[in-house]
Design a protein around this motif. Sequence first.
Motif, short mmCIF file in Angstrom:
data_model
loop_
_atom_site.label_atom_id
_atom_site.label_comp_id
_atom_site.label_asym_id
_atom_site.label_seq_id
_atom_site.Cartn_x
_atom_site.Cartn_y
_atom_site.Cartn_z
N GLN A 1 6.42 4.86 -13.56
CA GLN A 1 6.45 3.31 -13.04
C GLN A 1 7.07 3.41 -11.73
OE1 GLN A 1 9.18 0.57 -15.13
NE2 GLN A 1 7.56 -0.57 -15.38
N ALA A 2 8.17 4.31 -11.49
CA ALA A 2 8.80 4.39 -10.03
C ALA A 2 7.90 4.65 -8.94
CB ALA A 2 10.02 5.55 -10.17
N LEU A 3 6.81 5.53 -9.23
CA LEU A 3 5.87 5.69 -8.15
C LEU A 3 4.97 4.48 -7.86
CD1 LEU A 3 5.05 9.44 -8.49
CD2 LEU A 3 6.75 8.25 -7.06
N GLN A 4 4.68 3.76 -8.99
CA GLN A 4 3.53 2.66 -9.07
C GLN A 4 4.43 1.47 -8.27
OE1 GLN A 4 3.37 1.53 -13.19
NE2 GLN A 4 1.32 3.03 -13.53
N HIS A 5 5.96 1.26 -8.52
CA HIS A 5 6.31 0.34 -7.70
C HIS A 5 6.59 0.59 -6.04
CE1 HIS A 5 8.97 -1.13 -11.27
NE2 HIS A 5 7.87 -1.43 -11.51
N ARG A 6 6.67 1.87 -5.71
CA ARG A 6 6.67 2.20 -4.46
C ARG A 6 5.32 2.15 -3.77
NH1 ARG A 6 9.86 8.03 -4.23
NH2 ARG A 6 8.99 7.91 -2.16
N ALA A 7 4.30 2.31 -4.26
CA ALA A 7 3.01 2.32 -4.10
C ALA A 7 2.57 0.87 -3.89
CB ALA A 7 1.98 2.86 -5.04
N ALA A 8 3.32 -0.07 -4.87
CA ALA A 8 2.77 -1.56 -4.79
C ALA A 8 3.49 -2.25 -3.53
CB ALA A 8 3.27 -2.25 -6.15
N HIS A 9 4.70 -1.53 -3.36
CA HIS A 9 5.42 -2.22 -2.27
C HIS A 9 4.83 -2.00 -0.72
CE1 HIS A 9 9.00 -1.58 0.90
NE2 HIS A 9 8.80 -2.84 0.53
N LEU A 10 4.25 -0.61 -0.83
CA LEU A 10 3.64 -0.16 0.50
C LEU A 10 2.33 -1.12 0.62
CD1 LEU A 10 3.01 1.37 2.85
CD2 LEU A 10 2.43 3.37 1.38
N TRP A 11 1.63 -1.23 -0.43
CA TRP A 11 0.43 -2.11 -0.55
C TRP A 11 0.64 -3.69 0.17
CZ3 TRP A 11 -1.29 -6.74 -2.66
CH2 TRP A 11 -2.48 -7.02 -2.64
N CYS A 12 1.74 -4.06 -0.52
CA CYS A 12 1.79 -5.50 -0.09
C CYS A 12 2.36 -5.52 1.43
CB CYS A 12 3.32 -5.92 -0.74
SG CYS A 12 3.09 -6.20 -2.49
N GLU A 13 3.13 -4.37 2.04
CA GLU A 13 3.40 -4.25 3.38
C GLU A 13 2.24 -4.18 4.38
OE1 GLU A 13 6.54 -4.62 4.82
OE2 GLU A 13 7.10 -5.33 2.72
N CYS A 14 1.13 -3.49 3.86
CA CYS A 14 0.02 -3.29 4.62
C CYS A 14 -0.70 -4.61 4.61
CB CYS A 14 -0.88 -2.18 4.13
SG CYS A 14 -0.42 -0.54 4.10
N GLU A 15 -0.76 -5.32 3.77
CA GLU A 15 -1.67 -6.59 3.56
C GLU A 15 -0.75 -7.75 4.44
OE1 GLU A 15 -4.27 -7.38 1.70
OE2 GLU A 15 -4.44 -5.49 1.84
N VAL A 16 0.50 -7.66 4.41
CA VAL A 16 1.04 -8.82 5.47
C VAL A 16 0.82 -8.24 6.73
CG1 VAL A 16 3.31 -9.71 6.07
CG2 VAL A 16 3.06 -9.30 3.58
N THR A 17 0.99 -6.83 7.02
CA THR A 17 0.75 -6.56 8.49
C THR A 17 -0.78 -6.74 8.88
OG1 THR A 17 2.48 -4.88 8.43
CG2 THR A 17 0.76 -4.46 9.90
N ALA A 18 -1.56 -6.71 8.00
CA ALA A 18 -3.18 -6.93 8.46
C ALA A 18 -3.18 -8.45 8.60
CB ALA A 18 -3.84 -6.75 7.15
N SER A 19 -2.53 -9.19 8.06
CA SER A 19 -2.55 -10.78 8.48
C SER A 19 -1.83 -11.05 9.80
CB SER A 19 -1.82 -11.63 7.59
OG SER A 19 -2.47 -11.46 6.30
N ALA A 20 -0.85 -10.17 10.17
CA ALA A 20 -0.26 -10.34 11.42
C ALA A 20 -1.11 -9.84 12.62
CB ALA A 20 1.06 -9.57 11.53
N ILE A 21 -1.79 -8.77 12.45
CA ILE A 21 -3.00 -8.02 13.18
C ILE A 21 -3.96 -9.11 13.49
CG2 ILE A 21 -4.68 -6.22 13.52
CD1 ILE A 21 -1.74 -5.24 13.57
N LEU A 22 -4.48 -9.80 12.44
CA LEU A 22 -5.55 -10.78 12.63
C LEU A 22 -5.04 -11.99 13.45
CD1 LEU A 22 -8.70 -11.42 11.97
CD2 LEU A 22 -7.73 -12.23 9.67
N ASN A 23 -4.22 -12.44 13.04
CA ASN A 23 -3.55 -13.57 13.92
C ASN A 23 -3.38 -13.25 15.20
OD1 ASN A 23 -1.92 -16.14 13.99
ND2 ASN A 23 -0.15 -14.83 14.60
#
Length: 371
Positions: free
Chosen positions: A270-292
């Motif tokens: 679970q600890a690694l799942q949480h870290r991976a999920a956090h990184l995925w969220c950061e990637c998605e938010v950044t992708a929106s900033a790039i498109l903007n």
Amino acid sequence: MAKLVTTEEEVMLADAARGFLDDAAPVSHLRGLRDSGQTQDAALWKSMAEMGWAGILVPEEAGGSDMGHAAASVLAGEMGKTLVSSPFIATAVIAATALRQASDTRATEALRQIASGNVTYALAVDESAKFNPEATQLEARREGNGFRLSGEKRFVVDGGNADRMLVLARTNDGLTLFDLPTDRQGITREAKAMIDNRDAALVNFDNVEANGEDVLGEVDDAMRVLKPALEAGQAALAAEMAGLAAGAFRMTVEYLKERKQFGIPIGAFQALQHRAAHLWCECEVTASAILNAGRALDQDPENASMAVSLAKARATETARLAVQEGVQMHGGIGMTDAFDMGFYMKRARVATEWLGDYGYHANIIAQARGF
């Protein structure tokens, strides 16, 4: 407000790019360049030009496709996923955008040469450890109807391979941008491979002669031409860094699924799942900033500065997080040269500094918001 949804055309462009790059330029291609002492593959760039990538921002009348900055960011993002080393940002994005600010026949012909893949450019702006165009001290001294350039430029990305350079110099009442061939008498280049295996040159200008035809834009008014070009480059570099983060994330997730400990995949912890999920969220938010940022440059370029700086700042932090987490979750193998994660970390570090680091862009955002 820019609509933050990829168009069907952009999705098709990304799919086509990914299909080509997975075959022609996987990470192993970069490793091969490094091991053979090369920083770029001229044949690969020629293939990109034949696919129309070199002309992505070139007007149709000059032989380009003129698809816009959002499309350029799509290509840069796909290149980032496999760490493609090419003159795309310096030539097809920065130089092409700068040349578009001039409407003369010389600029049009230069754009045509870029779109065909026959000419590559480097940007000679930096003179110190940090990006600061306004602090330029390279002197362009008036001499008759022309100028004499004297001084030094550092961290000239692609400077060792480029055919031409956009050179920022200080003239009597401001800054002036020159478009010069790299073999002009008085120009000497000391090219070195950086830690990410791209080339950057230390360029010395020893009483280099330049005339009115070498000036891009107006004398003493360089930023009118250079500012749009820098912002285009910053947005594309942010997209490349977001692609880099996505590539590192994908590699890490695959490892979490395959590596077993106590008889089960470590991705089940679970600890690694949480870290991976956090990184995925950061990637998605950044992708929106790039498109903007891409949408802002296409629709309202005069007011795109904050969107571009937000994209570069976020991409810098997301790429840093992605490579750090990638190395840590791979354990000991993540630190070895035999494994590709190190290439992602090195590229993230160099891209952080080019065209302004996190602090530079955070300051722009703070000033724009009145702080």
